[in-house]
Design a protein around this motif. Structure first.
Motif: not given
Lengths: 376, 649
Positions: A133-137, A144-145, A151-152
């Protein structure tokens, strides 16, 4: 490429020592010392196997914690996925080569230690998700992507741990993972929906549980259902804690635990013994120590610059909270007995190792709190 | 800049969400704290009690039963040393193996092993299983030899009930056995029970349970969860039950049993002033020791199938028609009510001219007839004809008042024996109520010679005789020493009272309740008349028990024979006039005898009943005569002992 994202700053050794969170270390030492006394008490006031082992492990893992604290937070960041993969491999190894005890296959024999990979997985999941999550905007988080991947990543270890079977650890792993997803800012509606879904599917979930797990959950709702079987632990634990009163029965005078009415008194039920001997006062003090510990971890997150460090610290703080809460609520008869150790207090190498490891990452976040990790 | 703005936004989200989580954590910790508060402060007491229960386990130790002694403090029921084998269940790993080893060492049969498994199922895992409560010395020493191979086995020296006089006292003292569920309902047993404790099953053992049982001890141990004892923290010693002191003289009791040997019957004797029962023998008897550890099948069958019925305590549970032993009382009633002048003469003409009433014939026992009889002679020679006529004049209701007053128709020892019978003194009211029939005069007539509906126990007859012999005073019969009775005072009171003045209260001959040690007679002369007639019966020629008399005034006694028919005598029987030996056992008459002694200054009353013994004068009176001599010989000793000079024992 990765190297470019990290703006490592040069800290002198003095700087590093200065930025150490000494209160955190003090708290660890405090809880660690209490745990030694508690385990000494479980052996009826004899300095033997469990106490000796616990002291050795505490000192070894505490030293490890101190050493690893000086590992750069960027190094943890870089190796986060590797950490997760190693954990997963170990979990799969358990599946094939694990050693069994009382009907569960949870350990790998490392000769000097029976390693319980699921304990390591608790930390691995947090560090892995923190990096993820550090690099997710923030704009992408809701898509969902980007939701399907964590989740997996969460379901695989949880499934493996449930297979051992170890419902408690599996729930704690899931809880830590979900906490980070929450912290990252996933829309609240997903949590509400999945919560509802869980509620609806509960009958189905219960139907696939192992008989002993079912019995434990049913027993939780009515401990007198089977007072000498599954309800025994809850009843005995409540008797021990309740009879402690305000000041407790005094150190080494806890008759219930001393007389072996308590099951697993040195692991999952260590709080029961402590509470019987030190009463309400002692219990609240211990609880406050844990609250302080969690507060200090959160504080490290607050002063850290990188999202990785923030997410990790907040996630780890939540995980510690979960461990403490689930364990104490369990021995107080507020939750079913699922098998969750009390951090640091409980006897058990893997659990202690993973907590110390987790704490060392927190400390490294503190020492290198100004370290920037680019999100690109 | 856009990225930076996004990053700031992301940081804010993380921090905000962290605070939401922190709030939730605080809430949940508050929940834990309140739960702790509930358990440790609000409900502390409840859990403290539970905790103590958890920690401390009690083992009850059985008390020793109180001993039972006779009048002279001779022990009649003691606690003997026995060898037992116990198994401590929580020290045994493999029960089957242990039992198999024990089986080989002491030789248990299949039946006993089955019983052990059943017993074990009822026990808790930390309980003790009593494998055998009465090992022989040989078995016990063998067990000790192999002890190292037997895990959990514990050879124990314990005590159990022992009756040194065995058969002689079975019917008085009773016996003990394992407690039944019904026994456990009794409060005195329920409060003091320890598994394995023997409780009274019959007799004094049963009725004096409260005295005898004692209090169990408590050993409190600190234990761990699996029930293993860690340390003993408390021991409250058990208390032995109290001594029960009987009025029985074991020497006389032994002699009475000896006299009855081979016969079915009873001998009772009591002090006519104090009411102390000196002997109360019943025959045949059995060994109460056999019941202590559970009687074996063979012995039980033997006792059960004995046609002479050893289990029946004939002195108090045997019901007999009193026959002619009732006659003194009938005469007394007739005199008291002033029905008949003792000088009235009636002619007994023998079987050819029997007494006739409404066409029914009533025969005297004497074929040739007694001839002309006055009352004294009629008692002395036991003439039935005279008593037929007297009973007819008296009527059954008046007779029943006197009969009940002198001790018939109610049980003698209260609730000491659960099998004691009340007997039956019939009257018109009784017959209407019980049989819903009116009374026939013919029934009164046969009632006059102690036949018909009337039923008495040997002890009642003894009491009746005692209360006539003491001058007509009501006494309190008892078999357990009664500290509330001052024997000396009682004797003096009765002896000095003996008033000759007739009572003028009108209701004195009604059915009234008489207090203990108060006179029951109306006129002293009537009592004296009856006593004199009984003297004649024993000590004058033609008296029915003349052959059994003593001429020495020390032993001289007065009595009355009785022969109680067990079936209706037909004309054919009278024709045949068979000797007792020639009649089938079951059809023979019961032989009875009542007496008091010494005649001058009497002190003891005695009743003897020999079932199917034939005539009272031949079968019963000689036994009474022998026993009276023994009782009087021991009288001085008894007096001295009871007056506090215990050194004689």
């Amino acid at each position: 490429m990765l190297r470019e994202r990290i703006q490592s700053s040069n800290y002198s050794f003095i700087d590093k020592l200065r930025s150490i969170d000494y209160l955190l270390i003090l708290l660890i030492i405090a809880i660690g010392s209490i745990s030694v006394f508690a385990i000494y008490s479980t052996e009826g006031g004899k300095f033997s196997f469990y106490t000796k082992n616990h002291i050795i492990r505490l000192s070894v893992f505490f030293s490890l914690f101190l050493v690893l604290s000086f590992v750069r937070v960027s190094t943890w960041y870089k190796n986060a996925y590797l950490f997760y993969i190693v954990g997963l491999v170990l979990l799969i190894t358990v599946l094939f080569f694990g050693i069994s005890a009382s009907g569960a296959t949870r350990w790998i024999n490392l000769y000097f230690l029976n390693l319980q990979p699921s304990e390591l997985m608790k930390i691995a999941v947090i560090i892995c998700f923190a990096r993820y999550y550090h690099r997710i905007q923030s704009s992408d988080i809701q898509s969902y992507k980007f939701l399907i991947q964590p989740i997996i990543l969460l379901i695989i270890p949880c499934y493996l741990v449930i297979q051992q079977p170890d419902l408690g650890t599996s729930i704690l792993i899931a809880g830590s993972g979900i906490a980070i997803i929450w912290l990252a800012g996933l829309n609240i509606k997903y949590f509400v929906y999945s919560g509802l879904l869980l509620l609806v599917s509960l009958p189905f979930v219960i139907s696939v549980l192992k008989p002993y797990q079912k019995s434990r959950i049913l027993t939780f709702f009515n401990p007198d259902r089977d007072p000498l079987g599954a309800g025994y632990q809850i009843i005995q634990s409540k008797i021990a804690i309740g009879s402690g009163g305000f000041f407790g029965k005094g150190y080494l005078k806890g008759t219930q635990s001393y007389l072996e009415f308590l099951p697993e008194k040195h692991t999952d039920f260590i709080f029961t013994l402590f509470s019987e001997e030190f009463g309400f006062l002692g219990s609240i003090i211990l609880l406050l120590l844990y609250i302080l510990l969690i507060y200090r971890i959160i504080n490290v997150g607050l002063v850290s610059r990188s999202f990785f460090a923030k997410l990790y610290c907040f996630g780890f703080a939540t995980a510690i909270f979960l461990y403490v809460f689930v364990n104490i609520a369990m021995v107080l008869g507020m939750l079913p007995i699922v098998g969750a150790p009390l951090p640091i207090m409980s006897y058990g190498g893997s659990s202690l190792l993973s907590i110390m490891l987790g704490l060392s990452i927190v400390m490294s976040c503190k020492i290198y709190n100004q370290e920037q990790i680019s999100v690109y | 800049m856009l990225n930076r703005g996004r990053n700031i936004e992301k940081g804010r989200v993380i921090t905000r969400r962290m605070f939401i989580l922190a709030a939730a954590k605080i809430l949940l910790f508050a929940g834990i704290s309140s739960r702790l508060y509930n358990l440790q402060i609000s409900d502390r007491e409840k859990y403290e009690i539970l905790s103590d229960k958890n920690r401390i386990r009690e083992w009850k130790t059985p008390p020793q039963r109180g001993i039972i002694v006779d009048n002279f403090n001779k022990v009649l029921a003691s606690n003997d040393r026995v060898f037992q084998l116990h198994l401590i269940l929580d020290e045994i790993n493999d029960f089957d193996v242990t039992i198999f080893k024990i089986k080989n060492i002491i030789g248990l049969d299949q039946f006993e092993i089955k019983k052990l498994y059943k017993k074990k199922e009822r026990l808790k895992p930390w309980d003790t299983l009593v494998v055998s409560d009465n090992l022989t010395w040989e078995q016990f020493s063998k067990i000790n030899l192999y002890l190292h191979e037997l895990e959990g086995a514990k050879p124990v020296l314990s005590t159990s009930r022992f009756y040194p006089y065995a058969n002689d006292l079975a019917h008085i003292v009773g016996y003990v056995g394992d407690a039944s569920p019904k026994d456990l309902e009794k409060p005195e047993i329920k409060e003091n029970f320890v598994p394995g404790l023997k409780v009274g099953k019959y007799g004094i053992e049963n009725s004096q349970e409260k005295m005898l049982i004692g209090n169990y001890g408590i050993k409190r141990y600190e234990v761990n969860a699996s029930g293993k004892r860690i340390s003993q923290i408390d021991y409250i010693k058990e208390r032995q039950g109290n001594k029960v002191n009987l009025t029985i003289d074991i020497e006389i009791q032994k002699y009475a049993q000896e006299l009855l040997k081979g016969k079915a019957g009873s001998i009772c004797a009591m002090d006519i002033y104090t009411g102390e029962v000196v002997t109360m023998a019943s025959s045949p008897t059995y060994d109460p020791n056999k019941f202590t550890h559970g009687i074996n099948q063979k012995d039980w069958q033997e006792i059960k199938n004995n046609p002479l019925k050893p289990l029946i305590n004939k002195s108090i549970a045997g019901l007999y028609s009193p026959g002619s032993t009732f006659k003194p009382l009938v005469a007394l009633a007739a005199l008291e009510y002033g029905i008949l002048d003792p000088n009235k003469t009636i002619r007994c003409k023998g079987h050819k001219h029997p007494y006739e009433l409404y066409g029914v014939k009533y025969h005297c026992w004497k074929k040739e007839g007694h001839g002309y009889m006055k009352l004294r002679n009629a008692i002395k020679q036991s003439c039935d004809i005279y008593f037929y006529e007297m009973a007819r004049l008296l009527g059954v209701d008046k007779l029943s008042i006197i009969a009940k007053r002198y001790g018939l128709g109610t049980n003698v020892l209260g609730d000491l024996y659960n099998d004691e019978k009340n007997g039956l003194v019939p009257d018109t009211k009784w017959k209407r109520r019980a049989l819903e029939q009116s009374w026939y005069l013919g029934e009164t007539v046969i009632n006059g010679i102690g036949q018909g509906y009337i039923q008495t126990t040997p002890l009642q007859l003894c009491l009746m005789t005692a209360q006539i012999a003491n001058g007509g005073y009501k006494i309190k019969p008892h078999i357990i020493k009664d500290e509330s009775i001052n024997y000396k005072n009682v004797i003096n009171k009765i002896k000095l009272d003996q008033s000759n003045f007739p009572l003028h209260e009108k209701n004195y001959l009604d059915d009234i309740k008489v207090e203990f040690y108060q006179r029951m007679y109306h006129k002293k002369s009537n009592i004296n008349f009856v006593l004199d007639a009984m003297f004649g019966s024993t000590n004058e020629q033609y008296g029915t028990s003349y052959k059994s008399r003593y001429d020495d005034p020390k032993y001289q006694f007065a009595g009355k024979t009785g022969t109680s028919q067990v079936r209706r005598i037909t004309d054919l029987d009278r024709e045949l006039d068979l000797d007792t030996d020639q009649i089938e056992y079951k059809k023979r008459d019961h032989a009875l005898y009542v007496a008091f002694a010494p005649y001058k200054d009497p002190r003891y009353a005695i009743s003897v009943i020999i079932e199917h013994g034939g005539s009272g004068s031949k079968a019963a009176a000689p036994l009474a005569s022998k026993l009276i001599k023994r009782i009087i010989d021991r009288h001085k000793l008894r007096e001295q002992f009871n007056n506090g000079n215990t050194s004689l024992a």
